[in-house]
Design a protein around this motif. Structure first.
Motif, mmCIF file in Angstrom:
data_model
loop_
_atom_site.group_PDB
_atom_site.id
_atom_site.type_symbol
_atom_site.label_atom_id
_atom_site.label_comp_id
_atom_site.label_asym_id
_atom_site.label_seq_id
_atom_site.Cartn_x
_atom_site.Cartn_y
_atom_site.Cartn_z
ATOM 1 N N GLN A 43 0.917 -1.284 -0.055
ATOM 2 C CA GLN A 43 0.037 0.079 0.006
ATOM 3 C C GLN A 43 0.867 1.281 0.075
ATOM 4 N N LYS A 44 2.108 1.188 0.684
ATOM 5 C CA LYS A 44 2.906 2.432 0.583
ATOM 6 C C LYS A 44 3.799 2.454 -0.441
ATOM 7 N N LEU A 45 3.701 1.475 -1.476
ATOM 8 C CA LEU A 45 4.736 1.466 -2.525
ATOM 9 C C LEU A 45 4.936 2.593 -3.564
ATOM 10 N N LYS A 46 3.432 3.247 -3.604
ATOM 11 C CA LYS A 46 3.437 4.335 -4.360
ATOM 12 C C LYS A 46 4.409 5.637 -4.144
ATOM 13 N N SER A 47 4.610 5.841 -2.842
ATOM 14 C CA SER A 47 5.507 6.836 -2.578
ATOM 15 C C SER A 47 6.935 6.396 -2.249
ATOM 16 N N VAL A 48 7.329 5.232 -2.447
ATOM 17 C CA VAL A 48 8.703 4.768 -2.465
ATOM 18 C C VAL A 48 9.580 5.094 -3.462
ATOM 19 N N PHE A 68 9.700 -10.782 -2.251
ATOM 20 C CA PHE A 68 9.764 -9.166 -2.433
ATOM 21 C C PHE A 68 10.356 -8.801 -4.000
ATOM 22 N N ARG A 69 10.805 -9.683 -4.787
ATOM 23 C CA ARG A 69 11.421 -9.161 -6.308
ATOM 24 C C ARG A 69 10.055 -8.861 -6.930
ATOM 25 N N TYR A 70 8.947 -9.471 -6.684
ATOM 26 C CA TYR A 70 7.789 -9.356 -7.313
ATOM 27 C C TYR A 70 6.705 -8.468 -6.825
ATOM 28 N N THR A 71 6.681 -8.571 -5.554
ATOM 29 C CA THR A 71 5.724 -7.465 -5.004
ATOM 30 C C THR A 71 6.040 -6.182 -4.374
#
Ligand SMILES: Nc1nc2c(ncn2[C@@H]2O[C@H](COP(=O)(O)OP(=O)(O)OP(=O)(O)O)[C@@H](O)[C@H]2O)c(=O)[nH]1
Ligand SMILES: [Mg+2]
Length: 321
Positions: A43-48, A68-71
């Motif tokens: 959920q936080k990925l957008k800002s990473v 991790f590689r895929y998600t």
């Protein structure tokens, strides 16, 4: 290292060449907070803007969570921090780096969070800065601040790395909780500011294991490095894997530490002798209503594994390269 040549003349047992272990379920540890943590991370990925993956330098090749590689990693810049280098045998560092480069992991830094002056720790922020400024993503949205997500399996030192960077650049004390057992950080935390120029915020995350560690040896390497829960795997099994590993590579330093007279292949014999030598015993009720004194096998197993974990048996590379 006490090697074979040092104890030649003694009668050595035939050591196991394969580690037999049938109960793979003991090596599956995916409690609720890990699944929840993975969702929060997505959920936080957008800002990473950048991923810093921390792993144990004693197992640089195996045990990383393939999910991790895929998600979470995707096309973002990705730095692999191999932490706890103070406990790792680094004599094959070049081979490890070549292998990781072939796997697409070319940004690799070795760190020791117990030594804040270590060169790897100093390189983390400049590397983050360089990779983000060169990434397409940054050029697209031109924000002032960088957000970095620190990921990895449990207990590898993710929170310690964050605290070390924060201490270096902001001279501030701990922001993220640290602890010797796996599962200290249990959810994705709010952003922690770690550097002013460039302005960098970090998201600490819970350690997350691959839900299906299929390879028994990988599972035990993770357990030996405290990335799994000792109670779930069983400390005697972990001690047995350690014994198998040391004997197979002809490293008999343990013989002296445990007060044994010679190397042994049987973990029961090792632990009974070692418990007696340490004076660790338990009182057990017997059928006659009295007590029998028995060696405290679990205490001996914890002691043996602790010798490995604290570096008293030497520095190790658990992966074969
Ligand atoms: N020897 C050594 N110990 C370290 C190093 N970095 C961290 N530790 C220790 O490793 C343990 C785990 O550190 P944490 O920072 O809590 O690890 P984590 O990855 O955040 O753990 P979880 O949140 O449980 O997944 C603690 O006891 C730390 O003191 C290091 O470079 N060398
Ligand atoms: Mg943590």
């Amino acid at each position: 290292m006490v090697r074979l040549s040092a104890i030649l003349g003694q009668h050595l047992p035939v050591f196991r060449q394969v580690f037999q272990f049938s109960d793979k379920n003991l090596l599956r540890w995916y409690p609720g907070h890990m699944g929840k943590g993975m969702k929060q991370m997505q959920q936080k990925l957008k800002s990473v803007d950048c991923i810093v993956e921390v792993h144990d330098a004693r197992i640089p090749i195996s045990g990383r969570n393939e999910q991790f590689r895929y998600t979470v990693s995707g096309l973002r810049p990705h730095i692999l921090v191999l932490n706890k280098m103070d406990l790792a045998d680094l004599s094959h560092e070049g081979v490890v780096r070549d292998y990781l480069t072939k796997q697409g992991m070319s940004e690799v830094l070795y760190t020791n969070c117990k030594d804040l002056s270590c060169s790897g720790l100093k390189k983390i922020v400049p590397t983050i800065n360089r990779l983000i400024l060169n990434s397409e993503r940054y050029n697209r949205n031109e924000k002032e601040e960088f957000t970095v997500m620190v990921i990895g399996v449990p207990n590898v030192g993710k929170s310690s790395v964050i605290n070390a960077i924060r201490n270096k650049y902001l001279k501030k004390s701990k922001a993220a909780a640290v602890g010797a057992i796996a599962g200290i950080t249990r959810s994705v935390l709010t952003k922690i500011k770690v550097c002013q120029d460039p302005l960098i915020y970090v998201l600490d995350t819970p350690g997350i294991l691959d839900p299906k560690v299929e390879d028994v040896e990988t599972g035990f390497k993770l357990a030996l490095c405290s990335s799994m829960n000792d109670h779930l795997v069983g400390i005697r099994h972990i001690a047995d894997y350690l014994l198998y590993f040391l004997n197979r590579r002809g490293d008999f330093e343990y013989v002296h530490h445990l007060g044994l007279s010679s190397p042994l292949d049987s973990i029961e014999e090792v632990l009974i002798n070692s418990a007696v030598n340490m004076g660790k015993t338990l009182k057990r009720k017997n059928a006659e209503g009295g007590y029998t004194i028995v060696p405290d096998i679990d205490a001996a197993a914890y002691n043996f594994v602790k010798l490995f974990r604290t570096g008293a048996l030497g520095k190790f590379l658990l992966d074969e390269v």
